[in-house]
Design a protein around this motif. Structure first.
Motif, PDB file in Angstrom:
ATOM      1  N   LYS A 236      -7.213  -1.342  -5.898  1.00 23.44           N
ATOM      2  CA  LYS A 236      -6.933  -1.794  -4.525  1.00 23.44           C
ATOM      3  C   LYS A 236      -5.437  -1.634  -4.255  1.00 23.44           C
ATOM      4  O   LYS A 236      -4.648  -2.527  -4.529  1.00 23.44           O
ATOM      5  CB  LYS A 236      -7.347  -3.257  -4.340  1.00 23.44           C
ATOM      6  CG  LYS A 236      -8.838  -3.523  -4.419  1.00 23.44           C
ATOM      7  CD  LYS A 236      -9.113  -5.033  -4.402  1.00 23.44           C
ATOM      8  CE  LYS A 236      -8.496  -5.666  -3.161  1.00 23.44           C
ATOM      9  NZ  LYS A 236      -8.686  -7.146  -3.155  1.00 23.44           N
ATOM     10  N   CYS A 238      -2.255  -0.685  -1.520  1.00 18.51           N
ATOM     11  CA  CYS A 238      -1.871  -0.662  -0.118  1.00 18.51           C
ATOM     12  C   CYS A 238      -1.010   0.581   0.107  1.00 18.51           C
ATOM     13  O   CYS A 238      -0.082   0.845  -0.672  1.00 18.51           O
ATOM     14  CB  CYS A 238      -1.074  -1.923   0.211  1.00 18.51           C
ATOM     15  SG  CYS A 238      -1.484  -2.677   1.768  1.00 18.51           S
ATOM     16  N   TYR A 286      -8.395   3.169  -0.778  1.00 14.71           N
ATOM     17  CA  TYR A 286      -7.164   2.390  -0.620  1.00 14.71           C
ATOM     18  C   TYR A 286      -7.011   1.959   0.840  1.00 14.71           C
ATOM     19  O   TYR A 286      -7.568   2.588   1.753  1.00 14.71           O
ATOM     20  CB  TYR A 286      -5.949   3.218  -1.033  1.00 14.71           C
ATOM     21  CG  TYR A 286      -5.787   3.408  -2.522  1.00 14.71           C
ATOM     22  CD1 TYR A 286      -6.581   2.718  -3.430  1.00 14.71           C
ATOM     23  CD2 TYR A 286      -4.837   4.293  -3.030  1.00 14.71           C
ATOM     24  CE1 TYR A 286      -6.427   2.890  -4.801  1.00 14.71           C
ATOM     25  CE2 TYR A 286      -4.671   4.469  -4.392  1.00 14.71           C
ATOM     26  CZ  TYR A 286      -5.471   3.768  -5.273  1.00 14.71           C
ATOM     27  OH  TYR A 286      -5.305   3.935  -6.623  1.00 14.71           O
ATOM     28  N   SER A 310       0.738  -6.252   0.828  1.00 22.23           N
ATOM     29  CA  SER A 310       0.308  -5.712  -0.459  1.00 22.23           C
ATOM     30  C   SER A 310       0.333  -6.738  -1.583  1.00 22.23           C
ATOM     31  O   SER A 310      -0.122  -6.454  -2.695  1.00 22.23           O
ATOM     32  CB  SER A 310       1.177  -4.507  -0.835  1.00 22.23           C
ATOM     33  OG  SER A 310       2.529  -4.895  -0.963  1.00 22.23           O
ATOM     34  N   TYR A 313      -2.896  -7.096  -2.945  1.00 25.96           N
ATOM     35  CA  TYR A 313      -3.458  -5.870  -3.524  1.00 25.96           C
ATOM     36  C   TYR A 313      -2.862  -5.615  -4.907  1.00 25.96           C
ATOM     37  O   TYR A 313      -2.066  -6.404  -5.411  1.00 25.96           O
ATOM     38  CB  TYR A 313      -3.200  -4.688  -2.588  1.00 25.96           C
ATOM     39  CG  TYR A 313      -3.987  -4.732  -1.295  1.00 25.96           C
ATOM     40  CD1 TYR A 313      -5.127  -3.960  -1.128  1.00 25.96           C
ATOM     41  CD2 TYR A 313      -3.583  -5.560  -0.240  1.00 25.96           C
ATOM     42  CE1 TYR A 313      -5.858  -3.997   0.053  1.00 25.96           C
ATOM     43  CE2 TYR A 313      -4.311  -5.612   0.941  1.00 25.96           C
ATOM     44  CZ  TYR A 313      -5.439  -4.832   1.086  1.00 25.96           C
ATOM     45  OH  TYR A 313      -6.163  -4.869   2.240  1.00 25.96           O
TER      46      TYR A 313
END
Length: 476
Positions: A236, A238, A286, A310, A313
């Motif tokens: 995951k 960003c 993403y 982020s 993430y």
């Protein structure tokens, strides 16, 4: 700070008003981090009237501000007055400005603080360290410091903490200093260079001899291939893509002095790069955000926004597609943005121990590298025509991949996109299942360096990394 309008040709007259010692000091500040070997050879050959300022201005967009800063640092105030700048404004500008390398400025401050006796001792210390007996016709400390830089005894990097001043600290242990001013200057030298930052003196030297060094990529490869290091979580990520295609010149009077000398042209072909990056990162599921034609303020605002997002993430990837020059790229309003400022925002404690990647497709100078001719279609260049309980360095786990080395233009095909981005996307798609990102980047450097334009253009991308684990794209 404003100055009366001066042209590059006027600089030779300004230089004629400088003494030989003043010229040595000025060129030490301007070229000491960037081209120390070249300037050392010039000075040792008694070429103290070599139109250094004019040559500098031809290769630096912000030359007016940088030269004014250099004159203020060396306290050559008469010349500053001749440029129409009040001395009080020049002093305040130097206090706030970061245009000149901080390591070089600190070395010059040392030169100015030392007594003649200690200066002579430092010169002799450098002679012993560099293993030479004499220097021809020179006795100014800046010359000897250039020798130390060229010989790797002092290493200048993009930030003060990343510089290596071990030689200065070793010299300090050999002398007894009681002068408080000298002691204060010596205390400013960082004692431990940041070994995670791969920046060194070769990052600033524009000579082809130094740029052909591998920039420690091989060492990074070996270290990162060790499976004991583990892998970052990358499922995951960003992603922010900043695509600058069209440019105007800001009408803000306070920002006029920061604009490049020439209008920035439309970056034809950049849409291909934007689409390639967006498609690639979306294929990994993403979170991708794309922004087009942002002003300098909007760029910094979007980077700050995505950095905060982020934190939820696994990490952050920022891609910049723009015109650029040394250590900067441009907003759509033609105002320069320092790459270090973007890196500073991304180096947030919110992303501690998470991978942070900055991809920069932009020129870092105006020169085009040349090689053997090979016919290909027409090309252009991207220059001016939450708190945490864990601890660690926010500078770690960072990778910056530049499309080109400092001082040179970045080649972009007007229909197919840039060499750098297109090759990077192609390599990731082909090898991500079996290869980590550092190895992919090394392959990109090799492949791009082998390409040729129809006017013999060639490129050499540059990789900087403080990764502490392997970065592998998700395979499921």
């Amino acid at each position: 700070m404003e100055s009366k309008e001066i042209e590059i040709g006027d600089l030779k007259y300004l230089e004629e008003d400088l003494t030989g010692e003043e010229i040595v000091s000025i060129v030490f500040i301007l070229y000491g981090a960037e081209k120390p070997k070249w300037i050392l050879e010039k000075l040792e050959n008694n070429d103290n009237k070599g139109n250094f300022l004019e040559e500098y201005a031809k290769t630096h967009v912000n030359w007016k501000l940088i030269i004014i800063e250099a004159l203020a640092v060396t306290q050559i105030f008469e010349c500053i007055k001749n440029l129409g700048v009040p001395i009080s404004e020049a002093r305040e500008f130097v206090r706030k400005s970061h245009l000149i390398n901080s390591g070089i400025k600190l070395l010059y401050e040392l030169c100015e603080s030392l007594t003649q006796d200690i200066s002579d001792k430092l010169i002799n210390f450098i002679k012993d360290e560099c293993n030479f007996a004499t220097i021809r016709n020179v006795d100014q400390l800046e010359i000897f410091l250039l020798h130390a830089i060229v010989n790797g005894k002092i290493k200048i990097a993009s930030t003060l903490d990343a510089c290596d001043f071990s030689m200065i600290h070793n010299f300090k242990t050999t002398i007894n200093v009681t002068d408080q001013k000298i002691l204060e200057v010596l205390e400013k030298f960082p004692s431990k260079p940041n070994t995670l930052d791969n920046s060194n003196d070769s990052n600033f030297n524009n000579s082809s001899e130094n740029f052909m060094r591998p920039n420690s990529v091989e060492q990074i490869q070996v270290a990162m291939s060790n499976t004991l290091l583990g892998n970052y979580s990358t499922k995951k990520m960003c992603v922010l893509i900043i695509n600058q295609q069209n440019f105007v010149r800001t009408t803000n009077a306070d920002l006029q002095k920061m604009l490049p000398d020439h209008n920035l042209t439309e970056r034809k072909g950049t849409i291909k790069d934007r689409e390639a990056l967006q498609s690639l990162f979306e294929s990994f599921n993403y979170h991708v955000t794309t922004k087009n034609d942002l002003t300098h303020i909007e760029v910094l605002r979007e980077v700050d926004k995505i950095t905060k997002q982020s934190s939820e993430y696994d990490g952050l990837i920022v891609c910049v597609l723009s015109h650029g020059h040394e250590q900067i790229f441009y907003g759509s309003d033609s105002v320069p943005i320092f790459i270090r400022d973007v890196k500073e925002i991304m180096s947030s404690k919110l992303l501690l121990h998470k991978p942070k990647i900055l991809l920069i497709q932009a020129c870092q100078g105006t020169s085009l590298q040349r090689s053997v001719r090979r016919i290909v279609p027409s090309t252009e260049n991207d220059g001016p025509s939450t708190s945490s309980l864990i601890s660690g360095s926010t500078r770690a786990d960072f990778l910056i991949f530049w499309s080109t080395i400092e001082g040179f233009a970045s080649v972009r095909h007007i229909d197919q996109g840039s060499w750098f981005i297109q090759e990077l996307v192609k390599r990731i798609r082909e090898t991500y299942r079996t290869t980590n990102l550092l190895d992919i980047c090394t392959a990109v450097i090799r492949e791009v360096s082998l390409r040729r334009g129809y006017r013999d253009e060639c490129m050499l991308p540059k990789l900087e990394s403080t990764f502490t684990q392997n970065f592998r794209f998700p395979t499921d």
